[in-house]
Design an enzyme around this catalytic site. Structure first.
Site, PDB file in Angstrom:
ATOM      1  N   ASP A  56      45.226  35.233  25.465  1.00 32.50           N
ATOM      2  CA  ASP A  56      44.178  35.612  25.865  1.00 32.50           C
ATOM      3  C   ASP A  56      43.761  37.014  25.565  1.00 32.50           C
ATOM      4  O   ASP A  56      42.773  37.568  25.209  1.00 32.50           O
ATOM      5  CB  ASP A  56      43.909  35.374  27.493  1.00 32.50           C
ATOM      6  CG  ASP A  56      43.488  33.910  27.785  1.00 32.50           C
ATOM      7  OD1 ASP A  56      43.279  33.223  26.654  1.00 32.50           O
ATOM      8  OD2 ASP A  56      43.584  33.772  28.853  1.00 32.50           O
ATOM      9  N   THR A 171      36.550  34.469  35.067  1.00 33.81           N
ATOM     10  CA  THR A 171      37.694  33.864  35.433  1.00 33.81           C
ATOM     11  C   THR A 171      38.904  34.531  35.501  1.00 33.81           C
ATOM     12  O   THR A 171      39.953  34.300  35.473  1.00 33.81           O
ATOM     13  CB  THR A 171      37.822  32.408  34.693  1.00 33.81           C
ATOM     14  OG1 THR A 171      37.936  32.557  33.121  1.00 33.81           O
ATOM     15  CG2 THR A 171      36.896  31.517  35.050  1.00 33.81           C
ATOM     16  N   TYR A 173      40.018  39.154  35.738  1.00 33.37           N
ATOM     17  CA  TYR A 173      39.958  40.115  37.023  1.00 33.37           C
ATOM     18  C   TYR A 173      38.893  39.864  38.041  1.00 33.37           C
ATOM     19  O   TYR A 173      39.222  39.917  39.179  1.00 33.37           O
ATOM     20  CB  TYR A 173      39.930  41.654  36.363  1.00 33.37           C
ATOM     21  CG  TYR A 173      40.249  42.532  37.327  1.00 33.37           C
ATOM     22  CD1 TYR A 173      40.628  42.274  38.778  1.00 33.37           C
ATOM     23  CD2 TYR A 173      40.071  43.956  36.968  1.00 33.37           C
ATOM     24  CE1 TYR A 173      41.020  43.455  39.399  1.00 33.37           C
ATOM     25  CE2 TYR A 173      40.347  45.040  37.784  1.00 33.37           C
ATOM     26  CZ  TYR A 173      40.727  44.724  39.227  1.00 33.37           C
ATOM     27  OH  TYR A 173      41.260  45.914  39.800  1.00 33.37           O
TER      28      TYR A 173
END
Length: 283
Positions: A56, A171, A173
């Site tokens: 990610d 979805t 921090y």
């Protein structure tokens, strides 16, 4: 499709093993396609697709790199979580065939633009796919600031900071700080306080057409503006931070049959297992 670029995470692939494997898979599967290496300093023109080789974090970097280029991104996971990725190396060959057959859609994911106006008059702008975060840093004191929405005063805050999130970043921090999950193609901006020193503070979900302004005074010795947790700017003195929907979106390629809620269940379960040290649960 004639030109494919590959943006690789060199920390996860220091010897270029996965990069070479990816190139070979593309050449074997789509021999007519030209393959180009992409770096932070070099993005070839005319690419039809950018393969993002990593996790990610790599995908977030690639989104900023491709900002404004109208270039679809497709993530190939060689990292840990891979929430934004669409396949892995074992499935890349079949994924490329699906793409060649047109069995995919392109999602437009909104991005944020943060413009920082310093007390010296300097202005700097940044973009992010996940979030813009104003925070106190590891050893700083709590931050005092005001939040305005479309020039209207919303609230005064005292705490560790604040997260302005896109639906894609909800979805990340934002979720860890107690914010709401938003469906990724929704056009909205989430506002989540980080450890506010008041029970009256509640999270907000705003329209993507609204503009958020943070006014931060001299009472704060120093604080930081972080974009996607990767671009970090230390700030001292008065400043005004203006955050709004960016002019361009991130285009993410999704194969037919992609199920967001299945991915959400699997990835959140993965995070819980790795955090708590539990045993894997089959779905």
């Amino acid at each position: 499709m004639q030109k494919i670029g590959i943006y690789s995470n060199e920390e996860k692939d220091p010897e270029g093993k996965y990069l070479e494997e990816t190139k070979n898979i593309i050449r074997d599967t789509l021999p007519q396609v030209e393959v180009f290496a992409v770096t932070e300093n070099h993005l070839p023109l005319g690419l039809d697709l950018l393969l993002v080789l990593g996790g990610d974090g790599t995908f977030l970097s690639a989104a900023r790199l491709a900002y404004g280029k109208d270039l679809p991104l497709f993530g190939v996971n060689i990292g840990n979580l891979g929430f934004l990725t669409g396949t892995d190396l074992n499935e890349l060959r079949s994924s490329l065939l699906q793409i060649e057959e047109g069995k995919y859609t392109i999602e437009d994911r909104m991005m944020l633009e943060a413009t920082l106006r310093m007390e010296c008059g300097e202005r700097r702008s940044f973009v992010a796919l996940n979030d813009a975060v104003v925070h106190k840093g590891a050893l700083g004191n709590i931050i005092h600031f005001e939040l305005h929405v479309d020039e209207d005063f919303s609230n005064s805050y005292r705490g560790d900071g604040i997260i302005l999130t896109t639906p894609t970043g909800s979805t990340a921090y934002n979720l860890s700080a107690g914010g709401s999950i938003m469906y990724p193609t929704v056009e909205a901006i989430g506002v989540t306080a980080i450890c506010p020193h008041s029970f009256g503070i509640r999270d907000l979900v705003l329209s993507s057409k609204q503009v958020v302004t943070l006014k931060i005074g001299k009472s704060n010795e120093e604080y930081f503006l972080s974009m996607d947790g990767q671009v970090n700017l230390r700030i001292t003195g008065d400043s005004v931070i203006r955050i709004q929907k960016a002019a361009s979106s991130c285009k993410i390629l999704r194969l037919d049959g992609y199920d967001y809620f299945h991915v959400l269940r699997q990835k959140l379960l993965y995070k819980a297992i790795n955090t708590q040290g539990g045993n894997e649960i089959e779905n």
